[in-house]
Enzyme design. Structure first.
Site, mmCIF file in Angstrom:
data_model
loop_
_atom_site.group_PDB
_atom_site.id
_atom_site.type_symbol
_atom_site.label_atom_id
_atom_site.label_comp_id
_atom_site.label_asym_id
_atom_site.label_seq_id
_atom_site.Cartn_x
_atom_site.Cartn_y
_atom_site.Cartn_z
ATOM 1 N N HIS A 44 0.845 -1.205 0.000
ATOM 2 C CA HIS A 44 0.000 0.000 0.000
ATOM 3 C C HIS A 44 0.875 1.247 0.000
ATOM 4 O O HIS A 44 1.492 1.597 1.011
ATOM 5 C CB HIS A 44 -0.940 0.022 1.215
ATOM 6 C CG HIS A 44 -1.940 1.141 1.129
ATOM 7 N ND1 HIS A 44 -3.283 0.911 0.946
ATOM 8 C CD2 HIS A 44 -1.793 2.480 1.173
ATOM 9 C CE1 HIS A 44 -3.917 2.072 0.882
ATOM 10 N NE2 HIS A 44 -3.021 3.049 1.021
ATOM 11 N N HIS B 241 1.623 5.329 -2.151
ATOM 12 C CA HIS B 241 1.168 6.391 -3.057
ATOM 13 C C HIS B 241 2.390 6.974 -3.762
ATOM 14 O O HIS B 241 2.972 7.953 -3.293
ATOM 15 C CB HIS B 241 0.415 7.478 -2.287
ATOM 16 C CG HIS B 241 -0.883 6.988 -1.719
ATOM 17 N ND1 HIS B 241 -2.087 7.150 -2.355
ATOM 18 C CD2 HIS B 241 -1.140 6.272 -0.591
ATOM 19 C CE1 HIS B 241 -3.052 6.590 -1.635
ATOM 20 N NE2 HIS B 241 -2.497 6.043 -0.559
ATOM 21 N N GLN C 73 -9.403 9.243 -5.447
ATOM 22 C CA GLN C 73 -9.133 9.918 -4.159
ATOM 23 C C GLN C 73 -10.285 10.824 -3.702
ATOM 24 O O GLN C 73 -10.598 10.906 -2.518
ATOM 25 C CB GLN C 73 -7.844 10.741 -4.297
ATOM 26 C CG GLN C 73 -7.561 11.721 -3.175
ATOM 27 C CD GLN C 73 -6.770 11.107 -2.032
ATOM 28 O OE1 GLN C 73 -5.623 10.727 -2.195
ATOM 29 N NE2 GLN C 73 -7.389 11.011 -0.865
ATOM 30 N N HIS D 62 -9.293 1.814 -0.262
ATOM 31 C CA HIS D 62 -9.181 2.531 0.995
ATOM 32 C C HIS D 62 -10.553 2.371 1.646
ATOM 33 O O HIS D 62 -11.555 2.840 1.092
ATOM 34 C CB HIS D 62 -8.896 4.005 0.748
ATOM 35 C CG HIS D 62 -7.481 4.294 0.367
ATOM 36 N ND1 HIS D 62 -6.922 3.876 -0.809
ATOM 37 C CD2 HIS D 62 -6.505 4.982 1.036
ATOM 38 C CE1 HIS D 62 -5.659 4.283 -0.858
ATOM 39 N NE2 HIS D 62 -5.380 4.953 0.245
ATOM 40 N N GLU E 170 -11.262 4.407 6.473
ATOM 41 C CA GLU E 170 -10.102 5.087 7.077
ATOM 42 C C GLU E 170 -10.624 6.267 7.889
ATOM 43 O O GLU E 170 -10.513 7.431 7.498
ATOM 44 C CB GLU E 170 -9.104 5.550 6.014
ATOM 45 C CG GLU E 170 -7.799 6.070 6.637
ATOM 46 C CD GLU E 170 -6.819 6.622 5.625
ATOM 47 O OE1 GLU E 170 -7.154 6.699 4.445
ATOM 48 O OE2 GLU E 170 -5.698 7.000 6.047
ATOM 49 N N ASP F 100 2.254 3.139 2.961
ATOM 50 C CA ASP F 100 1.306 4.197 2.616
ATOM 51 C C ASP F 100 1.990 5.452 2.054
ATOM 52 O O ASP F 100 1.707 5.881 0.957
ATOM 53 C CB ASP F 100 0.403 4.541 3.799
ATOM 54 C CG ASP F 100 -0.939 5.153 3.365
ATOM 55 O OD1 ASP F 100 -1.179 5.266 2.154
ATOM 56 O OD2 ASP F 100 -1.743 5.512 4.247
HETATM 57 FE FE FE2 Z 1 -3.390 5.170 1.189
#
Ligand code: FE2
Length: 430
Positions: free
Chosen positions: A58, A60, A153, A211, A214, A310
């Protein structure tokens, strides 16, 4: 058969010692004690740990190493991070994204991190980051298995062109379907996004990684819809829920129903300990919640749990260094996983478990697997986590692609001469 590389006297993560690893044609030919073979190169592991490569399931990569552009996240919160990413996105160019990502990949290789699943934001109508990361994926393929997730996102329904952009990204070659159901306008929209996205994955034969939940809101229960759709569409083993932080705060009775549903659906769980411990619990006074999902309980129910990093030097997190042992170390502490067995699990959570999530072919230390492995300055997985062990050698397809000198200290204080490994303490066996 010609042996290109022979590693001698290695300890393996399962505890076997004195093992030799013979490599031919980029694959592991044999693992056994005392292999007698002429080899192009011999590495004496000296009894230290040889592990399969680290896997970050995971990440970005479209945001990495962008710290400070166009400004710093002063509060260090998730909300300021999201706002900051919104400011940065219009400024992105494919060249700048690719340049930062490639610099990150160099760092990853030096850390023995040879497989990465990265989410890529598809809410920018230009699909700048998609274009850049597809280029990066091809460029780094000899060194790193890079898997891309189409990540809406700003919401699949909530952002105007997400649905269209997501399909465009998949058509361009993005591998996995992403989502962010807890960020949609309503719970119902969240569940509807899970349904729509899982259907796209089922139609196209793709994996799913969302996701999911969260948040610290115990009533954020989108993972229930994710488990349901996985089951309904026959996607067992191909779907991951990332973060799942609301589970930390959920009612115990509800969780006693939820976890078996997740196990039944073959969902993978991906907590991100570094980020969960810093971004969750921010609305609390005291006590402050930890935010990480219920790792020991998920494991006990048979759910595959893998830790992700992450973020690294981006709008959400100013730290990070592609060091999956750092991630394992944090996960171990936050999850109170200090039994010998649980500490060893934390090593698996950054190696074999995420490899299962990604469906990596030929991953592992066995005859026939790709000759991809890391020699660590540690004698076992627990010591590797304890010392965030130096990656003495990183091997990909039988070739050494990174080397780091061992950590040593010159200690004369007690009269011992010479160089001493500062981790040189052997714990009692058993
Ligand atoms: Fe993430």
């Amino acid at each position: 058969m010609a042996v290109e590389l022979l590693v001698i006297n290695a300890t393996l993560p399962d505890g076997r010692t004195g093992q030799d690893i013979a490599v031919s044609g980029g694959r592991i030919l044999e693992i056994a004690p005392g292999i007698a073979a002429e080899a192009g190169r011999v590495i004496d592991a000296g009894g230290l740990l040889v592990s399969p490569p680290f896997v970050d399931v995971h990440f970005h990569m479209d945001a990495t190493l962008s710290l400070g552009i166009p400004r710093l996240n002063r509060s260090g919160t998730l909300l300021e991070g999201i706002a900051l990413w919104g400011e940065l996105k219009p400024l992105l160019t494919p060249e700048a994204v690719a340049e930062r990502a490639l610099r990150y990949c160099d760092l990853a290789v030096s850390q023995g991190l040879l497989a990465i699943r990265t989410h890529v934001d598809i809410c920018d109508d230009r699909l700048t980051a998609v274009e850049a990361l597809l280029h990066v994926k091809r460029t780094v393929a000899p060194y790193i298995d890079l898997q891309l997730v189409a990540f809406p996102q700003d919401g699949y329904f909530r952002a105007p062109k997400s649905a269209e952009n997501l399909l465009r990204a998949l058509d361009m070659g993005v591998d996995v379907v992403g989502g962010i159901p807890h960020f949609e306008r309503t719970m119902a929209d969240g569940a509807a996004s899970v349904k729509a996205l899982c259907e796209i994955a089922a139609e196209r034969g793709l994996r799913v990684d969302m996701h999911c939940d969260e948040t610290d809101d115990p009533l954020s229960r989108q993972v229930e819809a994710l488990a349901y759709e996985t089951q309904r569409l026959g996607l067992q083993g191909r779907v991951a829920g990332s973060h799942l932080t609301s589970m930390h705060s959920m009612d115990n009775y509800y969780v006693s129903k939820l976890i078996p549903l997740m196990a039944e659906a073959g969902l993978h769980a991906i907590p991100n300990p570094l980020i969960n411990i810093t971004l969750q619990g921010r609305h609390d006074t005291y006590p402050k919640r930890r935010g990480m999902t219920r790792v020991p309980e998920l494991r006990a129910a048979g759910v595959n749990v893998a830790f992700g990093q992450d973020c690294c030097m981006d709008p959400w997190y100013s730290l990070g260094g592609a060091d999956m042992l750092d991630v394992a170390h944090m996960g171990l502490h936050v999850g109170l996983m200090t039994s010998r067995e649980a500490m060893t699990f934390c090593f698996e959570a950054v190696t074999t478990n995420p490899a299962r999530v990604m469906g990596l072919e030929g991953y592992g230390l066995a005859a026939g697997c790709h000759a991809d492995f890391v020699l660590l300055q540690a004698r076992d997985p627990i010591e590797a986590i304890r010392m965030r062990a130096t990656r003495l050698a990183v091997v990909r397809r039988g070739k050494v692609i990174a080397e780091t000198p061992p950590k040593r200290a010159s200690l004369f204080l007690d009269g011992r001469p010479g160089m001493v490994d500062p981790s040189d303490y052997a714990p009692p066996v058993g």
